[in-house]
Design a protein around this motif. Structure first.
Motif, PDB file in Angstrom:
ATOM      1  N   GLY A   1     -32.233   7.465  23.698  1.00 32.12           N
ATOM      2  CA  GLY A   1     -31.536   6.192  23.866  1.00 32.12           C
ATOM      3  C   GLY A   1     -30.019   6.297  23.919  1.00 32.12           C
ATOM      4  N   VAL A   2     -29.455   7.437  23.518  1.00 33.82           N
ATOM      5  CA  VAL A   2     -28.003   7.577  23.669  1.00 33.82           C
ATOM      6  C   VAL A   2     -27.625   7.490  25.150  1.00 33.82           C
ATOM      7  CG1 VAL A   2     -27.657   8.851  21.516  1.00 33.82           C
ATOM      8  CG2 VAL A   2     -28.032  10.111  23.647  1.00 33.82           C
ATOM      9  N   LEU A   3     -28.592   7.744  26.018  1.00 36.99           N
ATOM     10  CA  LEU A   3     -28.338   7.643  27.456  1.00 36.99           C
ATOM     11  C   LEU A   3     -28.356   6.197  27.962  1.00 36.99           C
ATOM     12  CD1 LEU A   3     -30.348  10.743  28.710  1.00 36.99           C
ATOM     13  CD2 LEU A   3     -27.874  10.539  28.332  1.00 36.99           C
ATOM     14  N   TYR A   4     -28.626   5.251  27.078  1.00 36.82           N
ATOM     15  CA  TYR A   4     -28.527   3.842  27.473  1.00 36.82           C
ATOM     16  C   TYR A   4     -27.117   3.500  27.942  1.00 36.82           C
ATOM     17  CZ  TYR A   4     -33.140   2.233  25.864  1.00 36.82           C
ATOM     18  OH  TYR A   4     -34.478   2.004  25.708  1.00 36.82           O
ATOM     19  N   ILE A   5     -26.167   4.308  27.549  1.00 35.15           N
ATOM     20  CA  ILE A   5     -24.789   4.086  27.992  1.00 35.15           C
ATOM     21  C   ILE A   5     -24.693   4.131  29.523  1.00 35.15           C
ATOM     22  CG2 ILE A   5     -24.005   6.484  27.869  1.00 35.15           C
ATOM     23  CD1 ILE A   5     -21.443   5.104  26.447  1.00 35.15           C
ATOM     24  N   LEU A   6     -25.643   4.805  30.164  1.00 40.40           N
ATOM     25  CA  LEU A   6     -25.663   4.880  31.624  1.00 40.40           C
ATOM     26  C   LEU A   6     -25.954   3.519  32.260  1.00 40.40           C
ATOM     27  CD1 LEU A   6     -27.589   8.257  32.099  1.00 40.40           C
ATOM     28  CD2 LEU A   6     -25.105   7.865  32.181  1.00 40.40           C
ATOM     29  N   GLY A   7     -26.300   2.538  31.444  1.00 45.62           N
ATOM     30  CA  GLY A   7     -26.544   1.196  31.951  1.00 45.62           C
ATOM     31  C   GLY A   7     -25.322   0.576  32.611  1.00 45.62           C
ATOM     32  N   VAL A   8     -24.137   1.135  32.392  1.00 41.62           N
ATOM     33  CA  VAL A   8     -22.916   0.602  33.006  1.00 41.62           C
ATOM     34  C   VAL A   8     -22.779   0.993  34.474  1.00 41.62           C
ATOM     35  CG1 VAL A   8     -21.648   0.554  30.821  1.00 41.62           C
ATOM     36  CG2 VAL A   8     -21.436   2.537  32.314  1.00 41.62           C
ATOM     37  N   ILE A   9     -23.597   1.920  34.941  1.00 40.02           N
ATOM     38  CA  ILE A   9     -23.487   2.388  36.331  1.00 40.02           C
ATOM     39  C   ILE A   9     -23.907   1.255  37.268  1.00 40.02           C
ATOM     40  CG2 ILE A   9     -24.335   4.024  38.053  1.00 40.02           C
ATOM     41  CD1 ILE A   9     -24.888   5.972  35.720  1.00 40.02           C
ATOM     42  N   PRO A  10     -23.007   0.849  38.148  1.00 40.72           N
ATOM     43  CA  PRO A  10     -23.343  -0.244  39.067  1.00 40.72           C
ATOM     44  C   PRO A  10     -24.569   0.112  39.925  1.00 40.72           C
ATOM     45  CG  PRO A  10     -20.996   0.222  39.130  1.00 40.72           C
ATOM     46  CD  PRO A  10     -21.639   1.321  38.321  1.00 40.72           C
ATOM     47  N   LEU A  11     -25.420  -0.838  40.103  1.00 38.09           N
ATOM     48  CA  LEU A  11     -26.630  -0.786  40.923  1.00 38.09           C
ATOM     49  C   LEU A  11     -27.721   0.142  40.389  1.00 38.09           C
ATOM     50  CD1 LEU A  11     -25.010  -0.744  44.477  1.00 38.09           C
ATOM     51  CD2 LEU A  11     -25.879  -2.724  43.226  1.00 38.09           C
ATOM     52  N   LEU A  12     -27.386   1.182  39.629  1.00 40.18           N
ATOM     53  CA  LEU A  12     -28.390   2.117  39.136  1.00 40.18           C
ATOM     54  C   LEU A  12     -28.592   2.043  37.624  1.00 40.18           C
ATOM     55  CD1 LEU A  12     -27.594   5.286  41.271  1.00 40.18           C
ATOM     56  CD2 LEU A  12     -29.425   3.621  41.602  1.00 40.18           C
ATOM     57  N   GLY A  13     -27.761   1.280  36.946  1.00 41.86           N
ATOM     58  CA  GLY A  13     -27.851   1.184  35.494  1.00 41.86           C
ATOM     59  C   GLY A  13     -29.211   0.710  35.012  1.00 41.86           C
ATOM     60  N   TRP A  14     -29.788  -0.246  35.716  1.00 44.43           N
ATOM     61  CA  TRP A  14     -31.102  -0.768  35.320  1.00 44.43           C
ATOM     62  C   TRP A  14     -32.168   0.314  35.400  1.00 44.43           C
ATOM     63  CZ3 TRP A  14     -35.316  -0.567  38.485  1.00 44.43           C
ATOM     64  CH2 TRP A  14     -35.081  -0.273  39.827  1.00 44.43           C
ATOM     65  N   LEU A  15     -32.060   1.194  36.417  1.00 44.34           N
ATOM     66  CA  LEU A  15     -33.032   2.272  36.585  1.00 44.34           C
ATOM     67  C   LEU A  15     -32.895   3.291  35.448  1.00 44.34           C
ATOM     68  CD1 LEU A  15     -35.276   3.600  38.217  1.00 44.34           C
ATOM     69  CD2 LEU A  15     -33.499   4.717  39.594  1.00 44.34           C
ATOM     70  N   ALA A  16     -31.672   3.628  35.113  1.00 41.08           N
ATOM     71  CA  ALA A  16     -31.430   4.548  33.991  1.00 41.08           C
ATOM     72  C   ALA A  16     -31.988   3.967  32.704  1.00 41.08           C
ATOM     73  CB  ALA A  16     -29.939   4.837  33.848  1.00 41.08           C
ATOM     74  N   THR A  17     -31.771   2.691  32.486  1.00 37.75           N
ATOM     75  CA  THR A  17     -32.271   2.015  31.290  1.00 37.75           C
ATOM     76  C   THR A  17     -33.798   2.032  31.251  1.00 37.75           C
ATOM     77  OG1 THR A  17     -30.296   0.620  31.210  1.00 37.75           O
ATOM     78  CG2 THR A  17     -32.241  -0.178  30.028  1.00 37.75           C
ATOM     79  N   LEU A  18     -34.434   1.786  32.372  1.00 32.92           N
ATOM     80  CA  LEU A  18     -35.896   1.820  32.456  1.00 32.92           C
ATOM     81  C   LEU A  18     -36.431   3.217  32.149  1.00 32.92           C
ATOM     82  CD1 LEU A  18     -38.632   0.495  33.174  1.00 32.92           C
ATOM     83  CD2 LEU A  18     -38.180   1.161  35.558  1.00 32.92           C
ATOM     84  N   ILE A  19     -35.833   4.229  32.752  1.00 34.08           N
ATOM     85  CA  ILE A  19     -36.272   5.608  32.532  1.00 34.08           C
ATOM     86  C   ILE A  19     -36.112   6.001  31.069  1.00 34.08           C
ATOM     87  CG2 ILE A  19     -35.728   8.030  33.045  1.00 34.08           C
ATOM     88  CD1 ILE A  19     -35.106   7.030  35.963  1.00 34.08           C
ATOM     89  N   VAL A  20     -34.982   5.641  30.472  1.00 35.32           N
ATOM     90  CA  VAL A  20     -34.747   5.964  29.060  1.00 35.32           C
ATOM     91  C   VAL A  20     -35.766   5.239  28.178  1.00 35.32           C
ATOM     92  CG1 VAL A  20     -33.116   5.721  27.144  1.00 35.32           C
ATOM     93  CG2 VAL A  20     -32.323   6.574  29.359  1.00 35.32           C
ATOM     94  N   GLY A  21     -36.080   3.998  28.494  1.00 32.90           N
ATOM     95  CA  GLY A  21     -37.073   3.249  27.723  1.00 32.90           C
ATOM     96  C   GLY A  21     -38.445   3.908  27.751  1.00 32.90           C
ATOM     97  N   ILE A  22     -38.853   4.377  28.911  1.00 38.10           N
ATOM     98  CA  ILE A  22     -40.145   5.074  29.041  1.00 38.10           C
ATOM     99  C   ILE A  22     -40.104   6.396  28.282  1.00 38.10           C
ATOM    100  CG2 ILE A  22     -41.699   6.219  30.688  1.00 38.10           C
ATOM    101  CD1 ILE A  22     -40.851   3.973  32.711  1.00 38.10           C
TER     102      ILE A  22
END
Length: 170
Positions: free
Chosen positions: A106-127
């Motif tokens: 979950g420390v990679l949730y910080i990648l959620g700030v990336i425009p357009l791809l942040g949601w994908l990073a958040t989804l992958i980290v959640g899984i």
């Protein structure tokens, strides 16, 4: 004893994130690792708050409080289901430690700030976290993967309901 040295917090987080079973066994057995697990939960909450660019310091404080409440709830519910209903063998502390460290990706949730791809990073980290939690439950409760998945699912449902209730009530 076969464990001559204790891993550092960073090593344990990396081990948990790479789904290293030995790390989950180590933190399960190490009663002093509860404080480290609590620190992991806080770090993930801060990364999540930063990744979501939520309302500054109040958002970060709320994220930490919510993360701790969620951690305690999910660990407690998992303990009741896995230990009391499904016949696993663990203490609540063992589940706190293993589930706390399972949140390490979950420390990679910080990648959620990336425009357009942040949601994908958040989804992958959640899984990724969900997979780590299943391993954490399996190792802490000393039973097979199927029962660990069942415990995670059965524990997640009341966790989501209680979390939603706390958000509405708060």
């Amino acid at each position: 004893m076969e464990r001559e040295r204790q891993r550092s917090l960073g090593d344990r987080m990396l081990g948990a994130a790479t789904l290293n079973i030995d790390v989950f066994e180590e933190v399960e057995a190490d009663a002093t690792a509860t404080k480290q697990a609590a620190l992991v939960v806080a770090l993930v909450a801060l990364a999540s708050a930063a990744g979501g660019v939520r309302s500054g310091a109040p958002g970060a404080i709320n994220a930490i409080v919510a993360a701790y409440v969620g951690w305690l709830l999910w660990s407690g519910i998992t303990y009741l289901i896995g230990d009391k209903l499904l016949g696993g063998t663990a203490t609540w502390g063992e589940l706190l430690r293993t589930i706390g460290f399972a949140q390490s990706p979950g420390v990679l949730y910080i990648l959620g700030v990336i425009p357009l791809l942040g949601w994908l990073a958040t989804l992958i980290v959640g899984i990724w976290i969900l997979l780590a939690v299943i391993i954490a439950i399996r190792q802490a409760l000393d039973f097979g993967t199927g029962r660990a998945i069942l415990t995670a699912i059965l524990g997640f449902i009341p966790y989501v309901i209680l979390s939603a209730f706390l958000r509405v009530g708060g």
